[in-house]
Motif scaffolding. Structure first.
Motif, PDB file in Angstrom:
ATOM      1  N   ARG A   1      11.194   2.382  -2.782  1.00  0.00           N
ATOM      2  CA  ARG A   1      10.555   1.167  -3.301  1.00  0.00           C
ATOM      3  C   ARG A   1       9.497   0.667  -2.326  1.00  0.00           C
ATOM      4  NH1 ARG A   1      15.313  -2.743  -5.212  1.00  0.00           N
ATOM      5  NH2 ARG A   1      15.379  -2.943  -2.970  1.00  0.00           N
ATOM      6  N   ARG A   2       9.831   0.656  -1.045  1.00  0.00           N
ATOM      7  CA  ARG A   2       8.892   0.191  -0.010  1.00  0.00           C
ATOM      8  C   ARG A   2       7.646   1.060   0.000  1.00  0.00           C
ATOM      9  NH1 ARG A   2       6.476  -3.538   1.586  1.00  0.00           N
ATOM     10  NH2 ARG A   2       8.392  -4.588   1.137  1.00  0.00           N
ATOM     11  N   ASP A   3       7.821   2.404  -0.085  1.00  0.00           N
ATOM     12  CA  ASP A   3       6.661   3.307  -0.105  1.00  0.00           C
ATOM     13  C   ASP A   3       5.772   3.032  -1.315  1.00  0.00           C
ATOM     14  OD1 ASP A   3       7.546   4.554   2.208  1.00  0.00           O
ATOM     15  OD2 ASP A   3       8.367   6.303   1.164  1.00  0.00           O
ATOM     16  N   ALA A   4       6.383   2.791  -2.466  1.00  0.00           N
ATOM     17  CA  ALA A   4       5.613   2.513  -3.681  1.00  0.00           C
ATOM     18  C   ALA A   4       4.825   1.208  -3.530  1.00  0.00           C
ATOM     19  CB  ALA A   4       6.535   2.452  -4.895  1.00  0.00           C
ATOM     20  N   LEU A   5       5.463   0.184  -2.966  1.00  0.00           N
ATOM     21  CA  LEU A   5       4.760  -1.090  -2.760  1.00  0.00           C
ATOM     22  C   LEU A   5       3.627  -0.946  -1.742  1.00  0.00           C
ATOM     23  CD1 LEU A   5       7.784  -3.556  -2.788  1.00  0.00           C
ATOM     24  CD2 LEU A   5       5.902  -3.462  -4.461  1.00  0.00           C
ATOM     25  N   ASP A   6       3.879  -0.198  -0.657  1.00  0.00           N
ATOM     26  CA  ASP A   6       2.825   0.032   0.342  1.00  0.00           C
ATOM     27  C   ASP A   6       1.657   0.792  -0.279  1.00  0.00           C
ATOM     28  OD1 ASP A   6       4.297  -1.286   2.287  1.00  0.00           O
ATOM     29  OD2 ASP A   6       5.030   0.561   3.235  1.00  0.00           O
ATOM     30  N   ALA A   7       1.972   1.800  -1.104  1.00  0.00           N
ATOM     31  CA  ALA A   7       0.921   2.570  -1.761  1.00  0.00           C
ATOM     32  C   ALA A   7       0.136   1.690  -2.732  1.00  0.00           C
ATOM     33  CB  ALA A   7       1.521   3.773  -2.487  1.00  0.00           C
ATOM     34  N   LEU A   8       0.829   0.805  -3.445  1.00  0.00           N
ATOM     35  CA  LEU A   8       0.159  -0.106  -4.361  1.00  0.00           C
ATOM     36  C   LEU A   8      -0.767  -1.056  -3.599  1.00  0.00           C
ATOM     37  CD1 LEU A   8      -0.267  -1.120  -7.237  1.00  0.00           C
ATOM     38  CD2 LEU A   8       1.707  -2.634  -6.904  1.00  0.00           C
ATOM     39  N   ASP A   9      -0.314  -1.561  -2.454  1.00  0.00           N
ATOM     40  CA  ASP A   9      -1.178  -2.408  -1.622  1.00  0.00           C
ATOM     41  C   ASP A   9      -2.442  -1.652  -1.222  1.00  0.00           C
ATOM     42  OD1 ASP A   9       0.473  -4.624  -1.700  1.00  0.00           O
ATOM     43  OD2 ASP A   9       1.438  -4.185   0.222  1.00  0.00           O
ATOM     44  N   ALA A  10      -2.306  -0.368  -0.870  1.00  0.00           N
ATOM     45  CA  ALA A  10      -3.467   0.436  -0.473  1.00  0.00           C
ATOM     46  C   ALA A  10      -4.418   0.628  -1.649  1.00  0.00           C
ATOM     47  CB  ALA A  10      -3.009   1.786   0.075  1.00  0.00           C
ATOM     48  N   VAL A  11      -3.878   0.845  -2.847  1.00  0.00           N
ATOM     49  CA  VAL A  11      -4.715   1.006  -4.036  1.00  0.00           C
ATOM     50  C   VAL A  11      -5.477  -0.286  -4.325  1.00  0.00           C
ATOM     51  CG1 VAL A  11      -4.656   1.330  -6.544  1.00  0.00           C
ATOM     52  CG2 VAL A  11      -3.313   2.832  -5.070  1.00  0.00           C
ATOM     53  N   ILE A  12      -4.779  -1.409  -4.267  1.00  0.00           N
ATOM     54  CA  ILE A  12      -5.424  -2.700  -4.518  1.00  0.00           C
ATOM     55  C   ILE A  12      -6.524  -2.943  -3.496  1.00  0.00           C
ATOM     56  CG2 ILE A  12      -5.076  -5.209  -4.498  1.00  0.00           C
ATOM     57  CD1 ILE A  12      -2.243  -4.611  -5.664  1.00  0.00           C
ATOM     58  N   ASP A  13      -6.250  -2.645  -2.224  1.00  0.00           N
ATOM     59  CA  ASP A  13      -7.243  -2.835  -1.173  1.00  0.00           C
ATOM     60  C   ASP A  13      -8.460  -1.948  -1.412  1.00  0.00           C
ATOM     61  OD1 ASP A  13      -8.241  -3.988   1.206  1.00  0.00           O
ATOM     62  OD2 ASP A  13      -7.562  -2.258   2.359  1.00  0.00           O
ATOM     63  N   ALA A  14      -8.234  -0.710  -1.832  1.00  0.00           N
ATOM     64  CA  ALA A  14      -9.349   0.205  -2.077  1.00  0.00           C
ATOM     65  C   ALA A  14     -10.186  -0.239  -3.270  1.00  0.00           C
ATOM     66  CB  ALA A  14      -8.822   1.618  -2.306  1.00  0.00           C
ATOM     67  N   VAL A  15      -9.529  -0.771  -4.291  1.00  0.00           N
ATOM     68  CA  VAL A  15     -10.238  -1.180  -5.506  1.00  0.00           C
ATOM     69  C   VAL A  15     -10.937  -2.524  -5.329  1.00  0.00           C
ATOM     70  CG1 VAL A  15      -9.899  -1.888  -7.912  1.00  0.00           C
ATOM     71  CG2 VAL A  15      -8.777   0.165  -7.053  1.00  0.00           C
ATOM     72  N   GLU A  16     -10.271  -3.476  -4.696  1.00  0.00           N
ATOM     73  CA  GLU A  16     -10.787  -4.842  -4.640  1.00  0.00           C
ATOM     74  C   GLU A  16     -11.317  -5.256  -3.277  1.00  0.00           C
ATOM     75  OE1 GLU A  16      -7.759  -7.431  -6.076  1.00  0.00           O
ATOM     76  OE2 GLU A  16      -7.948  -6.694  -8.122  1.00  0.00           O
ATOM     77  N   GLY A  17     -10.899  -4.573  -2.259  1.00  0.00           N
ATOM     78  CA  GLY A  17     -11.278  -4.993  -0.916  1.00  0.00           C
ATOM     79  C   GLY A  17     -12.195  -4.005  -0.249  1.00  0.00           C
ATOM     80  N   ASP A  18     -12.029  -3.870   1.023  1.00  0.00           N
ATOM     81  CA  ASP A  18     -12.856  -2.979   1.822  1.00  0.00           C
ATOM     82  C   ASP A  18     -11.993  -1.824   2.316  1.00  0.00           C
ATOM     83  OD1 ASP A  18     -15.095  -2.056   3.108  1.00  0.00           O
ATOM     84  OD2 ASP A  18     -14.806  -3.294   4.881  1.00  0.00           O
ATOM     85  N   GLY A  19     -11.136  -1.305   1.446  1.00  0.00           N
ATOM     86  CA  GLY A  19     -10.198  -0.263   1.845  1.00  0.00           C
ATOM     87  C   GLY A  19     -10.780   1.127   1.895  1.00  0.00           C
ATOM     88  N   GLY A  20     -11.938   1.319   1.294  1.00  0.00           N
ATOM     89  CA  GLY A  20     -12.529   2.649   1.267  1.00  0.00           C
ATOM     90  C   GLY A  20     -13.513   2.862   2.395  1.00  0.00           C
ATOM     91  N   ARG A  21     -13.847   4.123   2.604  1.00  0.00           N
ATOM     92  CA  ARG A  21     -14.858   4.494   3.576  1.00  0.00           C
ATOM     93  C   ARG A  21     -15.453   5.815   3.130  1.00  0.00           C
ATOM     94  NH1 ARG A  21     -13.117   8.808   5.937  1.00  0.00           N
ATOM     95  NH2 ARG A  21     -10.957   9.173   6.424  1.00  0.00           N
ATOM     96  N   PRO A  22     -16.682   6.081   3.518  1.00  0.00           N
ATOM     97  CA  PRO A  22     -17.272   7.374   3.158  1.00  0.00           C
ATOM     98  C   PRO A  22     -16.518   8.505   3.856  1.00  0.00           C
ATOM     99  CG  PRO A  22     -18.946   5.833   3.949  1.00  0.00           C
ATOM    100  CD  PRO A  22     -17.605   5.210   4.210  1.00  0.00           C
ATOM    101  N   PRO A  23     -16.439   9.678   3.222  1.00  0.00           N
ATOM    102  CA  PRO A  23     -15.756  10.791   3.876  1.00  0.00           C
ATOM    103  C   PRO A  23     -16.563  11.303   5.060  1.00  0.00           C
ATOM    104  CG  PRO A  23     -16.798  11.532   1.848  1.00  0.00           C
ATOM    105  CD  PRO A  23     -16.948  10.039   1.907  1.00  0.00           C
ATOM    106  N   THR A  24     -15.865  11.837   6.042  1.00  0.00           N
ATOM    107  CA  THR A  24     -16.543  12.444   7.187  1.00  0.00           C
ATOM    108  C   THR A  24     -17.065  13.817   6.773  1.00  0.00           C
ATOM    109  OG1 THR A  24     -14.553  13.544   8.005  1.00  0.00           O
ATOM    110  CG2 THR A  24     -14.955  11.279   8.791  1.00  0.00           C
ATOM    111  N   ASP A  25     -17.976  14.369   7.564  1.00  0.00           N
ATOM    112  CA  ASP A  25     -18.485  15.713   7.281  1.00  0.00           C
ATOM    113  C   ASP A  25     -17.341  16.722   7.270  1.00  0.00           C
ATOM    114  OD1 ASP A  25     -21.016  14.690   7.070  1.00  0.00           O
ATOM    115  OD2 ASP A  25     -21.798  15.647   8.893  1.00  0.00           O
ATOM    116  N   GLU A  26     -16.389  16.556   8.190  1.00  0.00           N
ATOM    117  CA  GLU A  26     -15.243  17.475   8.252  1.00  0.00           C
ATOM    118  C   GLU A  26     -14.414  17.390   6.964  1.00  0.00           C
ATOM    119  OE1 GLU A  26     -11.152  18.098  10.796  1.00  0.00           O
ATOM    120  OE2 GLU A  26     -12.888  17.245  11.822  1.00  0.00           O
ATOM    121  N   GLU A  27     -14.180  16.173   6.464  1.00  0.00           N
ATOM    122  CA  GLU A  27     -13.425  16.005   5.221  1.00  0.00           C
ATOM    123  C   GLU A  27     -14.164  16.636   4.040  1.00  0.00           C
ATOM    124  OE1 GLU A  27     -11.008  11.885   6.207  1.00  0.00           O
ATOM    125  OE2 GLU A  27     -13.085  11.766   5.503  1.00  0.00           O
TER     126      GLU A  27
END
Length: 96
Positions: free
Chosen positions: A42-68
């Protein structure tokens, strides 16, 4: 009027639903945003949901590196040229 209701009577509370799946993993679903994430607990699911919300609504994303990009089968230099309208040829499968 409750603290959870605005002046127009709209309910601004957020509801998150946790569901245990048949395989034992958990799904967290934010009903108000329509976003869902999966975790081993349950904790992992909630943490993952927080990350999704941050990526969609906040500044959670970043451009990929050349290596990625290279790990995903993308030539960073060709990708930059393509973005400037100079690249030719087929897109990598991951971009189709």
């Amino acid at each position: 009027m409750s603290a959870d209701t605005d002046q127009r009577g709209n309910d601004d509370r957020q509801r998150i639903t946790l569901t245990e799946e048949d395989d034992g993993r958990w799904t967290a679903h934010d009903d108000s945003r329509g976003l869902t994430a999966l975790g081993d607990s349950r904790r992992d699911a909630l943490d993952a949901l927080d990350a999704v919300i941050d990526a969609v609504e906040g500044d959670g994303g970043r451009p990929p590196t050349d290596e990625e990009l290279r790990e995903a089968g993308i030539d960073p230099e060709e990708n930059r040229r393509r973005g400037e309208g100079e690249g030719e040829g087929e897109l990598p499968d991951v971009l189709k």
